[in-house]
Motif scaffolding. Structure first.
Motif, PDB file in Angstrom:
ATOM      1  N   VAL A  84     -50.303  -7.032  23.600  1.00 37.95           N
ATOM      2  CA  VAL A  84     -50.910  -5.722  23.845  1.00 37.95           C
ATOM      3  C   VAL A  84     -50.658  -4.785  22.669  1.00 37.95           C
ATOM      4  O   VAL A  84     -51.568  -4.076  22.213  1.00 37.95           O
ATOM      5  CB  VAL A  84     -50.373  -5.129  25.164  1.00 37.95           C
ATOM      6  CG1 VAL A  84     -50.834  -3.677  25.312  1.00 37.95           C
ATOM      7  CG2 VAL A  84     -50.835  -5.955  26.351  1.00 37.95           C
ATOM      8  N   GLU A  85     -49.431  -4.780  22.147  1.00 36.21           N
ATOM      9  CA  GLU A  85     -49.124  -3.901  21.023  1.00 36.21           C
ATOM     10  C   GLU A  85     -49.940  -4.265  19.784  1.00 36.21           C
ATOM     11  O   GLU A  85     -50.431  -3.386  19.071  1.00 36.21           O
ATOM     12  CB  GLU A  85     -47.625  -3.956  20.718  1.00 36.21           C
ATOM     13  CG  GLU A  85     -46.763  -3.321  21.802  1.00 36.21           C
ATOM     14  CD  GLU A  85     -45.280  -3.428  21.517  1.00 36.21           C
ATOM     15  OE1 GLU A  85     -44.903  -4.153  20.559  1.00 36.21           O
ATOM     16  OE2 GLU A  85     -44.488  -2.793  22.237  1.00 36.21           O
ATOM     17  N   LEU A  86     -50.108  -5.562  19.537  1.00 35.99           N
ATOM     18  CA  LEU A  86     -50.928  -5.989  18.409  1.00 35.99           C
ATOM     19  C   LEU A  86     -52.383  -5.594  18.617  1.00 35.99           C
ATOM     20  O   LEU A  86     -53.034  -5.061  17.702  1.00 35.99           O
ATOM     21  CB  LEU A  86     -50.813  -7.500  18.214  1.00 35.99           C
ATOM     22  CG  LEU A  86     -51.716  -8.105  17.140  1.00 35.99           C
ATOM     23  CD1 LEU A  86     -51.405  -7.533  15.761  1.00 35.99           C
ATOM     24  CD2 LEU A  86     -51.600  -9.630  17.126  1.00 35.99           C
ATOM     25  N   GLY A 270     -55.401 -14.000   7.478  1.00 40.36           N
ATOM     26  CA  GLY A 270     -54.392 -13.134   6.897  1.00 40.36           C
ATOM     27  C   GLY A 270     -53.541 -12.361   7.867  1.00 40.36           C
ATOM     28  O   GLY A 270     -52.371 -12.097   7.594  1.00 40.36           O
ATOM     29  N   VAL A 271     -54.079 -11.977   9.001  1.00 36.41           N
ATOM     30  CA  VAL A 271     -53.298 -11.130   9.909  1.00 36.41           C
ATOM     31  C   VAL A 271     -52.041 -11.843  10.392  1.00 36.41           C
ATOM     32  O   VAL A 271     -51.013 -11.216  10.632  1.00 36.41           O
ATOM     33  CB  VAL A 271     -54.161 -10.651  11.096  1.00 36.41           C
ATOM     34  CG1 VAL A 271     -54.508 -11.793  12.040  1.00 36.41           C
ATOM     35  CG2 VAL A 271     -53.461  -9.518  11.851  1.00 36.41           C
ATOM     36  N   LEU A 312     -49.016  -6.950   9.940  1.00 38.47           N
ATOM     37  CA  LEU A 312     -50.016  -5.892   9.824  1.00 38.47           C
ATOM     38  C   LEU A 312     -49.355  -4.554   9.496  1.00 38.47           C
ATOM     39  O   LEU A 312     -49.857  -3.789   8.665  1.00 38.47           O
ATOM     40  CB  LEU A 312     -50.815  -5.801  11.123  1.00 38.47           C
ATOM     41  CG  LEU A 312     -51.908  -4.733  11.201  1.00 38.47           C
ATOM     42  CD1 LEU A 312     -52.915  -4.889  10.065  1.00 38.47           C
ATOM     43  CD2 LEU A 312     -52.625  -4.805  12.548  1.00 38.47           C
ATOM     44  N   ARG A 313     -48.234  -4.282  10.134  1.00 35.62           N
ATOM     45  CA  ARG A 313     -47.532  -3.025   9.852  1.00 35.62           C
ATOM     46  C   ARG A 313     -47.005  -2.995   8.419  1.00 35.62           C
ATOM     47  O   ARG A 313     -47.047  -1.952   7.753  1.00 35.62           O
ATOM     48  CB  ARG A 313     -46.406  -2.829  10.867  1.00 35.62           C
ATOM     49  CG  ARG A 313     -46.927  -2.459  12.251  1.00 35.62           C
ATOM     50  CD  ARG A 313     -45.821  -2.387  13.291  1.00 35.62           C
ATOM     51  NE  ARG A 313     -46.350  -1.857  14.553  1.00 35.62           N
ATOM     52  CZ  ARG A 313     -45.674  -1.852  15.695  1.00 35.62           C
ATOM     53  NH1 ARG A 313     -44.440  -2.359  15.754  1.00 35.62           N
ATOM     54  NH2 ARG A 313     -46.220  -1.343  16.786  1.00 35.62           N
ATOM     55  N   HIS A 314     -46.516  -4.135   7.927  1.00 36.65           N
ATOM     56  CA  HIS A 314     -46.041  -4.202   6.543  1.00 36.65           C
ATOM     57  C   HIS A 314     -47.203  -3.965   5.584  1.00 36.65           C
ATOM     58  O   HIS A 314     -47.078  -3.219   4.603  1.00 36.65           O
ATOM     59  CB  HIS A 314     -45.403  -5.571   6.289  1.00 36.65           C
ATOM     60  CG  HIS A 314     -44.961  -5.767   4.866  1.00 36.65           C
ATOM     61  ND1 HIS A 314     -43.703  -5.424   4.421  1.00 36.65           N
ATOM     62  CD2 HIS A 314     -45.628  -6.257   3.771  1.00 36.65           C
ATOM     63  CE1 HIS A 314     -43.597  -5.703   3.129  1.00 36.65           C
ATOM     64  NE2 HIS A 314     -44.750  -6.205   2.716  1.00 36.65           N
ATOM     65  N   LEU A 315     -48.334  -4.593   5.837  1.00 38.22           N
ATOM     66  CA  LEU A 315     -49.517  -4.440   4.996  1.00 38.22           C
ATOM     67  C   LEU A 315     -49.910  -2.974   4.866  1.00 38.22           C
ATOM     68  O   LEU A 315     -50.169  -2.478   3.757  1.00 38.22           O
ATOM     69  CB  LEU A 315     -50.668  -5.239   5.609  1.00 38.22           C
ATOM     70  CG  LEU A 315     -52.047  -5.047   4.997  1.00 38.22           C
ATOM     71  CD1 LEU A 315     -52.320  -6.120   3.950  1.00 38.22           C
ATOM     72  CD2 LEU A 315     -53.138  -5.064   6.055  1.00 38.22           C
TER      73      LEU A 315
END
Length: 425
Positions: A84-86, A270-271, A312-315
């Motif tokens: 859900v968070e993703l 990539g994700v 994703l957050r790092h990207l």
């Protein structure tokens, strides 16, 4: 027996392997990987555009380890916080209004799901696709793939009509200006539509064709297509399996270069940064339209969702899209500066670059040179660089490093590419 012999003994013969002597990748760090024999390689292919940020990214490995210590699997029959968070984060960056997200295990499965949504919504199994396209290896996605090298059967659950616009270098419209090229492709699309009869479910298109050799039409082409198909109530599916997440540098999604918003977006590669992750994004009005129940056993598993969310957050936190926009031109400009009779075309955006190799002196302008591409692929490997290969004729070098590539690494890779092309030609 060697690992190669064991591979050939137990796995299908149609699984391709690179190089005269295939290599076993043992571990990686940053933009480098090491083979089992200890040889280090600069990675300019990322497991087919999958290692998007970097190898062994601590944020991802820590998230996966922490989740694995709790629970690895549950399926979609249970509430799943990491999933859900993703999905919330993907919906927020999707650009799709009222977005809902369905997670899968691959880009093939994502495109399968998108085709299901479109065909159920329009009650049709007719699909428009671009020539030279690739959308997956399943029975349904092979049926909409416009690249004969990746189409082992003509049987399909879909009736597919192929239109111009996926590539320019070998197009009959190659000599036209951007505006003229778009107009010619739109006219071709309209003619195909006039001849099909009946309703069509969707137009599916990669903003930049991946397996096809990193080819595309001009910016704005897919937006012009969208205007035509929407007048006939046909959905536009943007296949972002290779172009998504900022790889082109200029935008987060490939479709954003075309002046219109797609009805459905598919993603993968990539994700997950190597984890088996794909998915579909669509407005609730489309996503919720299936007339039957469904589940996913492995799509959005807690462990892959936790890793993908960290990636994703790092990207986003490190603006790797901006880095692709900054570093990509170093490679593009360097490759375009090559004075070589075997380089027919250099194209791409950001860190998604194709080099089309041609036969000099063949008497046929731009004659594809697949053997030369294989030689350059091998030459790069011998010099410590991994690149990919693609295109309808297998004559295109595919260059797609992790988006964290540094300027120094770009120069290192460019030097190797230059040497390998020179030696092979």
């Amino acid at each position: 027996m060697s690992l190669y012999e064991r591979t050939r003994a137990v796995l299908p013969s149609w699984l391709a392997l690179y190089y005269d002597e295939p290599i076993e990748l043992d571990h990686g760090s940053g933009r480098y990987v090491w083979a089992a024999d200890g040889t280090r390689y600069l990675d300019f292919f990322g497991g087919i555009l999958t290692t998007m940020t970097e190898h062994a990214l601590p944020a991802v490995t820590e998230a996966v380890a922490a989740q694995a210590a709790k629970i690895i699997h549950s399926s979609t029959l249970y509430l799943n916080r990491p999933m859900v968070e993703l999905c919330e984060e993907i919906a927020a960056v999707s650009g799709i209004p009222d977005a809902k997200v369905f997670l899968t295990t691959s880009g093939t499965e994502a495109n399968d799901a998108a085709l299901l949504l479109a065909s159920a919504r329009n009650g049709s199994n007719q699909v428009l696709a671009l020539r030279n396209s690739y959308h997956g290896r399943s029975f349904s996605t092979i049926g909409i793939t416009g690249n004969s090298a990746w189409s082992p059967t003509s049987l399909s659950p879909f009736q597919t009509y192929y239109v111009h616009g996926g590539q320019r270098y070998r197009s009959p419209f190659a000599g036209l200006s951007d505006a003229e090229f778009v107009a010619a492709c739109v006219a071709d699309l309209e003619e195909v539509l006039d001849q099909t009869g009946g309703s069509i479910a969707a137009l599916i298109a990669e903003p930049i064709q991946g397996v096809g050799g990193f080819t595309s039409g001009p910016d704005g082409l897919l937006g012009a297509f969208a205007e035509v198909v929407r007048a006939r109530d046909i959905l536009w599916i943007s296949d972002e399996v290779q172009t998504g997440w900022g790889r082109t540098g200029e935008h987060f999604w490939g479709w954003q270069a075309h002046g219109a918003v797609p009805d459905i977006v598919t993603f993968a590669k990539g994700v997950g940064n190597g984890l088996s992750m794909g998915g579909v994004i669509a407005p609730a009005s489309i996503m919720d339209n299936l007339p039957a129940n469904s589940i996913s056993t492995f799509g959005g598993s807690p462990i892959t969702s936790a890793g993908a969310l960290a990636n994703l957050r790092h990207l986003r936190a490190h603006d790797l899209q901006g880095n692709a926009a900054k570093i990509g031109p170093l490679l593009l400009d360097g490759l375009r500066a090559l004075d070589s009779p075997v380089v027919g075309d250099v194209r791409g955006k950001g860190l998604m670059i194709g080099v089309e190799l041609v036969e000099p002196g063949s008497g046929i302008p731009g004659a594809p040179a697949p053997a030369l591409a294989t030689a350059v692929l091998q030459g790069c490997k011998d010099r410590g660089l991994l690149v990919g290969k693609g295109g309808l004729h297998g004559n295109v070098l595919r260059i797609a490093p992790p988006l964290s590539l540094t300027a120094e690494e770009a120069e290192e890779g460019l030097t190797i590419l230059t040497d390998a092309i020179g030696a092979a030609s």
